[in-house]
Write an enzyme that holds these catalytic residues in place. Sequence first.
Site, PDB file in Angstrom:
ATOM      1  N   ARG A  71       0.855  -1.187   0.000  1.00  0.00           N
ATOM      2  CA  ARG A  71       0.000   0.000   0.000  1.00  0.00           C
ATOM      3  C   ARG A  71       0.893   1.239   0.000  1.00  0.00           C
ATOM      4  O   ARG A  71       2.005   1.224   0.503  1.00  0.00           O
ATOM      5  CB  ARG A  71      -0.908   0.020   1.223  1.00  0.00           C
ATOM      6  CG  ARG A  71      -2.024  -0.997   1.141  1.00  0.00           C
ATOM      7  CD  ARG A  71      -3.040  -0.830   2.266  1.00  0.00           C
ATOM      8  NE  ARG A  71      -2.488  -1.155   3.553  1.00  0.00           N
ATOM      9  CZ  ARG A  71      -2.060  -0.299   4.453  1.00  0.00           C
ATOM     10  NH1 ARG A  71      -2.139   0.995   4.225  1.00  0.00           N
ATOM     11  NH2 ARG A  71      -1.571  -0.708   5.600  1.00  0.00           N
ATOM     12  N   TYR A 199      -1.394  -3.710  -6.787  1.00  0.00           N
ATOM     13  CA  TYR A 199      -1.259  -4.344  -5.464  1.00  0.00           C
ATOM     14  C   TYR A 199      -2.623  -4.391  -4.749  1.00  0.00           C
ATOM     15  O   TYR A 199      -3.380  -3.407  -4.773  1.00  0.00           O
ATOM     16  CB  TYR A 199      -0.230  -3.561  -4.614  1.00  0.00           C
ATOM     17  CG  TYR A 199      -0.209  -4.076  -3.197  1.00  0.00           C
ATOM     18  CD1 TYR A 199       0.404  -5.295  -2.896  1.00  0.00           C
ATOM     19  CD2 TYR A 199      -0.876  -3.405  -2.171  1.00  0.00           C
ATOM     20  CE1 TYR A 199       0.378  -5.808  -1.616  1.00  0.00           C
ATOM     21  CE2 TYR A 199      -0.902  -3.912  -0.887  1.00  0.00           C
ATOM     22  CZ  TYR A 199      -0.279  -5.114  -0.614  1.00  0.00           C
ATOM     23  OH  TYR A 199      -0.330  -5.631   0.651  1.00  0.00           O
ATOM     24  N   LYS A 208      -9.708  -2.202   1.179  1.00  0.00           N
ATOM     25  CA  LYS A 208      -9.461  -1.009   1.996  1.00  0.00           C
ATOM     26  C   LYS A 208     -10.228   0.209   1.474  1.00  0.00           C
ATOM     27  O   LYS A 208     -10.746   1.003   2.255  1.00  0.00           O
ATOM     28  CB  LYS A 208      -7.965  -0.701   2.040  1.00  0.00           C
ATOM     29  CG  LYS A 208      -7.094  -1.862   2.477  1.00  0.00           C
ATOM     30  CD  LYS A 208      -7.421  -2.346   3.862  1.00  0.00           C
ATOM     31  CE  LYS A 208      -6.388  -3.355   4.351  1.00  0.00           C
ATOM     32  NZ  LYS A 208      -6.735  -3.894   5.661  1.00  0.00           N
ATOM     33  N   HIS A 228     -11.607  -2.051  10.934  1.00  0.00           N
ATOM     34  CA  HIS A 228     -10.457  -2.885  10.542  1.00  0.00           C
ATOM     35  C   HIS A 228     -10.294  -3.973  11.607  1.00  0.00           C
ATOM     36  O   HIS A 228      -9.358  -3.953  12.389  1.00  0.00           O
ATOM     37  CB  HIS A 228      -9.234  -1.971  10.465  1.00  0.00           C
ATOM     38  CG  HIS A 228      -8.033  -2.589   9.829  1.00  0.00           C
ATOM     39  ND1 HIS A 228      -6.762  -2.095  10.027  1.00  0.00           N
ATOM     40  CD2 HIS A 228      -7.895  -3.649   8.985  1.00  0.00           C
ATOM     41  CE1 HIS A 228      -5.901  -2.828   9.339  1.00  0.00           C
ATOM     42  NE2 HIS A 228      -6.555  -3.777   8.708  1.00  0.00           N
ATOM     43  N   SER A 250      -0.667  -3.573  12.108  1.00  0.00           N
ATOM     44  CA  SER A 250      -0.009  -4.706  11.452  1.00  0.00           C
ATOM     45  C   SER A 250       1.119  -5.248  12.344  1.00  0.00           C
ATOM     46  O   SER A 250       1.598  -4.565  13.247  1.00  0.00           O
ATOM     47  CB  SER A 250       0.515  -4.301  10.080  1.00  0.00           C
ATOM     48  OG  SER A 250       1.325  -3.188  10.213  1.00  0.00           O
ATOM     49  N   CYS A 252       0.904  -7.660  14.552  1.00  0.00           N
ATOM     50  CA  CYS A 252       0.483  -8.014  15.922  1.00  0.00           C
ATOM     51  C   CYS A 252      -0.219  -9.370  15.963  1.00  0.00           C
ATOM     52  O   CYS A 252      -0.841  -9.716  16.959  1.00  0.00           O
ATOM     53  CB  CYS A 252      -0.440  -6.942  16.482  1.00  0.00           C
ATOM     54  SG  CYS A 252       0.399  -5.396  16.839  1.00  0.00           S
ATOM     55  N   ASP A 279      -9.994  -9.541   8.669  1.00  0.00           N
ATOM     56  CA  ASP A 279      -9.465  -8.185   8.432  1.00  0.00           C
ATOM     57  C   ASP A 279     -10.484  -7.063   8.636  1.00  0.00           C
ATOM     58  O   ASP A 279     -10.134  -6.025   9.163  1.00  0.00           O
ATOM     59  CB  ASP A 279      -8.901  -8.113   7.001  1.00  0.00           C
ATOM     60  CG  ASP A 279      -8.014  -6.902   6.783  1.00  0.00           C
ATOM     61  OD1 ASP A 279      -7.269  -6.542   7.709  1.00  0.00           O
ATOM     62  OD2 ASP A 279      -8.060  -6.305   5.688  1.00  0.00           O
ATOM     63  N   ARG A 371       2.054 -12.201  -0.823  1.00  0.00           N
ATOM     64  CA  ARG A 371       0.678 -12.445  -0.370  1.00  0.00           C
ATOM     65  C   ARG A 371       0.061 -13.687  -0.979  1.00  0.00           C
ATOM     66  O   ARG A 371       0.457 -14.134  -2.052  1.00  0.00           O
ATOM     67  CB  ARG A 371      -0.193 -11.242  -0.783  1.00  0.00           C
ATOM     68  CG  ARG A 371       0.203  -9.926  -0.130  1.00  0.00           C
ATOM     69  CD  ARG A 371      -0.405  -9.823   1.231  1.00  0.00           C
ATOM     70  NE  ARG A 371       0.001  -8.622   1.939  1.00  0.00           N
ATOM     71  CZ  ARG A 371      -0.715  -8.068   2.920  1.00  0.00           C
ATOM     72  NH1 ARG A 371      -1.862  -8.588   3.285  1.00  0.00           N
ATOM     73  NH2 ARG A 371      -0.275  -7.007   3.554  1.00  0.00           N
TER      74      ARG A 371
HETATM   75  C1  OXD Z   1      -3.352  -4.244   5.828  1.00  0.00           C
HETATM   76  C2  OXD Z   1      -3.780  -5.467   5.142  1.00  0.00           C
HETATM   77  O1  OXD Z   1      -2.418  -3.576   5.348  1.00  0.00           O
HETATM   78  O2  OXD Z   1      -4.770  -6.058   5.592  1.00  0.00           O
HETATM   79  O3  OXD Z   1      -3.950  -3.908   6.856  1.00  0.00           O
HETATM   80  O4  OXD Z   1      -3.160  -5.850   4.134  1.00  0.00           O
HETATM   81 MN    MN Z   2      -5.739  -5.059   7.179  1.00  0.00          MN
END
Ligand code: OXD
Ligand code: MN
Length: 588
Positions: A71, A199, A208, A228, A250, A252, A279, A371
């Site tokens: 991102r 991406y 997102k 989120h 992220s 965690c 997510d 990914r």
């Molecule tokens: C993020 C994802 O960046 O879920 O939060 O990829």
């Molecule tokens: Mn995410």
Amino acid sequence: MALTTNKHVLDWVQRCADLCKPDEVVWLTGDEAELEALRKEAVADGTLIKLNEEKLPGCYYHHSNPNDVARVEGRTFICCRNEADAGPTNNWMAPDEMKAKLRDIYKGSMIGRKMYVVPYSMSVMGSPFAKYGFELTDSIYVVLNMAIMTRMGKEVYDHLGDSPDFIKGLHSSADMDPDKRYIAHFPEENYIMTVNSAYGGNALQGKKCFALRIASNLGRAEGWLAEHMLILGIEKPNGEITYVCAAFPSACGKTNLAMLIPPEVYRKKGWKCWTVGDDIAWLRPGPDGRLWAVNPENGFFGVAPGTSMKSNPNALESTKKGTIFTNVVLKPDGTVWWEGMDKNPPTDAVDWKGNPWDPASGVKGAHPNSRFTAPAKNCPCISPKFDDPQGVPISAIIFGGRRAGTVPLVYQSKSWAHGVFVGSVMGSEKTAAAEGQVGELRRDPMAMLPFCGYHMADYWQHWLDMEKKIADPPKIFNVNWFRTDDKSNFLWPGFGENLRALEWVLGRCDGTADAVETPIGYVPKAEDICLEGLEDEVSPETLKELLRVDPAQWKGEVADIKAHYAKFGDKLPQELADCLAALEKWVG
Ligand code: OXD
Ligand code: MN
């Protein structure tokens, strides 16, 4: 041939085609035969590599452009009319200015290409939660990923009828120029425009862009929350299932918690966990006065490195069929590998950039943000409620972050408003994997810092206002799996053992667990957390340390929260300022 007579859709698609000038406009149905033909086309033009059909049926590999691997928060914009409405945590550009810039980039960008019209629904079609959208894209890779991540299909046209109530999305890979890459949102027009990236977090607009940035605006206007958050069902030995949502920045362990496997002593007693989402959660007050949640997505867009049979077998199992892998290591037998999968890096393999890879070279074979895009249905612990159009009732909302000190293993907020305070100040310390100084604390309110589509302080006010709409609100908690001793060793084993803290959370929800009231909230006493089977790893003294609330450490925390809140000026809701003042009074 157009699949709809909806004038709003037809006019808009025509306008986009006039601008981008594709050779052809392809109206997709989402049918399997059509997707299979697209996969074949993508293999023929080199976009995808077909993987070993026996070992990974229906799976494909994709190398991204090396400049397009994550991102791009610096190039992500909220384009509302008033800059003040975007707030201090978002990039802003005036809608007309952004559109003029984008028009130049989109102009003729699809010459020699096709423009695919992707109809999709976020959450089950026809559900009270469902929102419909279209992504117009010149990328087959985007189409095939959207087919996994959303409910894609021509049925969207039936649900929509003649209504103008849909989210518009235009995407072009253009020439992948990173200096002309834009992820632009126009919340006042329900419009998403993304360009020069393929991406996932940038170009799979359902995720997102729609389900968080645009949906957070819709939720504010319509009285619900777009968050989120993962959604997890926890089944007790008596068969009762309690659902919780959790938000983490992220790194965690959010995906691991979403697919948690109970420790052996719990499994033997009959505890089970069910994944509803990994997510994103959309949360609405239900007629029964509770807060109900759906996962609006249909797949997992997971980070591959570190996913193993040990860390997360359910995630790994989810990738065994119908999955697209991006930027991992490609093995000569047509299977895949990544760092942290096992201790046997392959020889004669190809790295994420497409070059021969020598594991002894010291260079990573998979990109750290490589990914998998996997159908949620593949997950062995997918909840039977995953497809329930009504969603699941939420008993607890859990915030968390990675903190070496200060924040105890688990605590409960004193009220809904205090829970909003806890979410608004949550933060995480940087690991070596993130940019910046290791250990530096980044506040990431509700893990929404890059995803809230309007002023963060207005978002907190919306959270506070939601309390009036929910007669029986979830209780709000905070967890920290990452507390360390003075030699930087983790005090808590994490992973499946986190269920022990969640058991206390459930006990607080049904009134069976005890706690002590402290100035930060309700904290378990050491004896309130079950250590059965874990005695060798966590002593009662260690548990006491994990639960310790130290005013000296909180004094530093209060100073840091003050600096964080100062960014929001007089927009900061009074209730949150009051929570901070109470803490300040305590630490002196
Ligand atoms: C993020 C994802 O960046 O879920 O939060 O990829
Ligand atoms: Mn995410």
